[in-house]
Each structure stands twice: as C-alpha cells, then as structure tokens.
Design a protein around this motif. Structure first.
Motif, mmCIF file in Angstrom:
data_model
loop_
_atom_site.group_PDB
_atom_site.id
_atom_site.type_symbol
_atom_site.label_atom_id
_atom_site.label_comp_id
_atom_site.label_asym_id
_atom_site.label_seq_id
_atom_site.Cartn_x
_atom_site.Cartn_y
_atom_site.Cartn_z
ATOM 1 N N LEU A 50 5.087 0.937 0.639
ATOM 2 C CA LEU A 50 5.521 0.707 -0.737
ATOM 3 C C LEU A 50 7.039 0.669 -0.874
ATOM 4 O O LEU A 50 7.598 -0.191 -1.563
ATOM 5 N N ASN B 277 0.840 -1.192 0.000
ATOM 6 C CA ASN B 277 0.000 0.000 0.000
ATOM 7 C C ASN B 277 0.878 1.247 0.000
ATOM 8 O O ASN B 277 2.109 1.144 -0.079
ATOM 9 N N ARG B 278 0.266 2.397 0.068
ATOM 10 C CA ARG B 278 1.034 3.650 0.008
ATOM 11 C C ARG B 278 2.033 3.775 1.160
ATOM 12 O O ARG B 278 3.104 4.368 1.009
ATOM 13 N N ALA C 2 -5.246 4.613 1.806
ATOM 14 C CA ALA C 2 -3.903 4.048 1.683
ATOM 15 C C ALA C 2 -3.773 3.044 0.540
ATOM 16 O O ALA C 2 -2.661 2.623 0.208
ATOM 17 N N GLU D 114 -0.736 2.767 -10.054
ATOM 18 C CA GLU D 114 0.390 2.972 -9.129
ATOM 19 C C GLU D 114 1.018 1.632 -8.744
ATOM 20 O O GLU D 114 2.249 1.500 -8.675
ATOM 21 N N LEU E 14 -3.224 1.683 -3.034
ATOM 22 C CA LEU E 14 -2.637 2.158 -4.286
ATOM 23 C C LEU E 14 -3.666 2.032 -5.399
ATOM 24 O O LEU E 14 -4.470 1.102 -5.403
#
Length: 444
Positions: free
Chosen positions: A222, A218-219, A258, A264, A260
């Motif tokens: 990452l 996830n963000r 959160a 992305e 992506l």
C-alpha cells in the motif's frame, strides 16, 4: 458532394438519420451538402471523394447474423514465466498451462471477422511466450481487424521484437503490471522482475508505444503507490492504474488476509488523489472501481457511477463490459471479461466453448448471450438490498464478477459499490480535488 470514410474504423453511436446518410456515401452517389453532412465531416466519418475514388470495401455496410460485439479478448496461452501470487487465471496454485494452437487461433480469428468483431486484445498467461506470437499478431490484421492492447509482463521483449511489433502497428497499447516499487519481485514471485520490467518499459516508450502500468494494491504494498506513480511518470508511462488485489482463489491461498477492506482501499486512494491533484502531472490516474482522473482536462469520472438517474433503464445490460466484449481462453471457454475465468471456473460456471460450439452460434444463442441480454432489473428484482437502494439507478448493481466472487450469486449486490455510495466517497473526492470537475456526479 460524395462521401468516403476516413480514420474511424468503428462507430459506436449513430442516429437512424446518420446511418441512412452514411449508406449514401459510397463515393459515387451525389449527396447534398447539409448540416447533417457537415456534422459527419466534423466527426471524420465522411469526406469529399476524389475523382474516380470509391469507398474502401471495409467501410461498406456489412450485415451479421449474430449479436454484434466490437471486441474480443484473446487469451492465447496460460503458460507464463512468472508465478504470480495473485494470478486471476488460477483456481488454486495449480495453474493451467493450456495454449491455443496457431491453427485454432487463426480459425477463431476468421470466425471473429465473420461475426463483425473489430478489435482484438491479446493476453495470457504471458502472450510473448507463445511460439507463434508474431504470426498471430499479423493474422489479426490479415483478417481486417486491429489489436488494441497487448497484456504482457514484457520479460521477453527485446529491441528487435519491439521494432517488429511497431512495423505491424505502432498504435498498440501495452498494458504491463507494476506491483509497487520494492514489491514487484514479491508479487511476481521472481527475483529481478522489477529491474527487468522498468528497462522494458523504457524500450516501449522509446519506440513510441502507449504504455499503461497497473498495480494491484494490498496491505503489503500500500505505501508504495505514490512512489510507483512517480517512478512510472519519470519513465514516460501515460497511465497508471491501481486495482485492489481482490479475493481470487489463488491470492487467498498465498496472502491470507492481505486484501484491503473496501473502506481501507477507498480511504487510501482518496489520500492519493488529494496528493495527485495538488501537483502537476503528465500521467493519468485510473483507480479501478473508484475514480479516473484526466490531468490534462482537470476532470475526473466516478467509476461506480455507471448511469444518471434520468437515463436509467431497467433494460440496461447486466454487464456493460460483456455487451461489447467476449473473452476466450486457450481451451476455448468463453467468459465476460479478462479477469473472470479463474473466479467463474472455481464456481463451475462456464458460458460456452468456441471450439465445441463455434463462435457465431454462441453470439446467436446460448448461455453467454443469455448473460449479455439480461438487464440490470434482474439484480434489482433478485437482491433485496438493491431493490431498496436509492443509488441503484446510478450504480445499476455494480460489477457482476465482484458480486459473484464474494457471494457465489451472479445476481447479488456488489458490496464494493455499496461501500462507495454509502460511505459518501463522491463527496470526499470532491473535497480532495478542488479545481477538478466531476463528469459523473452522484445525484441524491
């Protein structure tokens, strides 16, 4: 020549001629040597019988009055010592704590055997927390099945327990979660979880178990993917899986935005593949819904490509996982795959209950079998985007769980696969991994 089976417990692909030939190989009936018998010997499906030897009863032809399924994911408990932010078992932050009793579990395993199921995956919750875990594990083998995988956070694993499991079957794969170097404690909602996990992975590797570690991406975590891969490789883990943290009900509550985007996720993973391909590795890389890379053979498989145009058939199963697999929760509810109960439960969808209906009836008729029997043509006929898409014969509509989770429509298109094909990621991966051969190319 007489024949008797060896090594291979399940056969997925046989011609009718192969099948009829195997029926003759009972250790008693003389079978002429031929190209067909030579082929079966190469595939280790038969071998010459010794004097007086007969085929093991397990290998004899069995007939079942239900649809044949090879695997069952057995969720023995929803109890867990962790409180993970993204738990797919949960509809919300109130996680169910139901647990399958030993008597119910053994009854279900007997039914599974009588339905022809061969392989069990034990999962949870945290399966090692179940007070009868070892008894359940032994019961699988008592009923002439095997355990292919144990999904566990391995917090309760000890040297002694690892030895006891190995004494039952040392070929079991352990699937553990490692949500990023420096981020695992946060995702698992437990201080010290990462340090503990890495020490337990070492125990498993030292005992000779095959270990696969999965990271939900996830963000937030990452940037930890590359370091996590290297750390796991140093420990001797054989496979690193990366899964985009999806929009499960619990994760959306706890992490808000959160997730992506698909683009992305694919862009970041293309970069990771580029680095991976430029280095020497001993660990395979499996990026869910994107690519599976086998370093030893310098090849890769595009996960969204489920069929080639020339082999496409409208009757292909709507969900290929569900065609081979049935998932049972501790309360007995039936679902197509391990990650699906929370998402489907949130939408009020259930495919039957083994304790209410019995396993065999569910594999003969009912909502689960209706789902399994449905062909991919149902998506193409239902969804305008799929109906007009030139990639449909290769994508076949994508993952039903992702489609349902994002749209609430079981026959909707899977937008994650759309992003892959429309974004040209097959070509991007080809450029990112020179020297690697694609085994499932996109054909336009």
């Amino acid at each position: 020549m007489t024949g008797i089976g060896e090594e291979q417990r399940t056969v997925k692909s046989l011609t009718r001629d192969d099948f009829e030939l195997l029926r003759l190989c009972d250790g008693k009936t003389p079978v002429p040597v031929s190209a067909a018998t030579e082929d079966l010997m190469k595939r280790k499906l038969i071998r010459p019988a010794k004097e007086g030897e007969e085929t093991d009863p397990f290998l004899m032809l069995r007939e079942y009055k239900n649809r044949y399924f090879l695997n069952m994911d057995l969720n023995i408990t929803e109890r867990c010592n962790f409180n993970c932010l993204h738990c797919y078992e949960a509809v919300d932050n109130q996680i169910s704590r139901s647990e399958m009793s030993l008597s119910d579990c053994r009854k279900l395993l007997r039914e599974a055997r009588d339905c022809g199921i061969q392989n069990i995956k034990i999962t949870g919750g945290e399966p090692l927390i179940h007070p009868d875990f070892l008894t359940i594990l032994k019961s699988v083998y008592e009923y002439e099945m095997t355990v292919g995988r144990i999904n566990s956070n391995v917090h309760f694993l000890t040297e002694q327990l690892a030895e006891e499991i190995r004494a039952i079957d040392g070929k079991i794969l352990f699937n553990v979660s490692y949500d990023g170097a420096g981020y695992h404690d946060w995702m698992r909602n437990r201080k010290g979880a990462e340090k503990d996990l890495l020490s337990k992975i070492k125990i498993l590797v030292d005992k000779g178990f095959h270990v696969c570690a999965a990271m939900t991406l996830n963000r937030v975590n990452l940037d930890a993917a590359e370091d996590s891969l290297k750390k796991l490789e140093e420990l001797g883990v054989q496979e690193f899986r990366i899964i985009r943290t999806s929009e499960t009900p619990r994760w959306l509550l706890n992490a808000k935005d959160a997730c992506l985007t698909f683009e992305e996720y694919y862009d970041a993973m293309t970069d990771l593949c580029r680095k991976y391909a430029s280095e020497e590795h001993t660990i395979d890389l499996n990026i869910f819904h994107f690519v599976i890379i086998r370093h030893r053979y310098r090849c890769y498989y595009l996960a969204p490509v489920t069929c080639s145009p020339e082999r496409y058939d409208p009757g292909l199963p709507l969900c290929s996982d569900a065609r081979d697999n049935i998932t049972v929760t501790p309360s007995g509810d039936v679902y197509p795959c391990t990650p699906s109960p929370g998402v489907y439960r949130a939408g009020g969808v259930c495919f039957g209950n083994v304790f209410d209906n019995g396993l065999k009836p569910l594999l003969q008729d009912g909502p689960f079998l209706a789902f399994v029997r449905k062909g991919v043509h149902a998506v193409k006929e239902h969804d305008p985007k799929c109906a007009s898409c030139r990639f449909f014969p290769q994508c076949t509509g994508g993952c039903r769980l992702i489609a349902y989770g994002l749209s609430g429509d079981l026959l909707s298109h899977d937008p994650m696969k759309c992003a892959f094909f429309e974004g040209g990621y097959a070509r991007k991966l080809e450029k990112a991994m020179p020297g690697y051969h694609c085994m499932t190319p996109v054909e336009v």
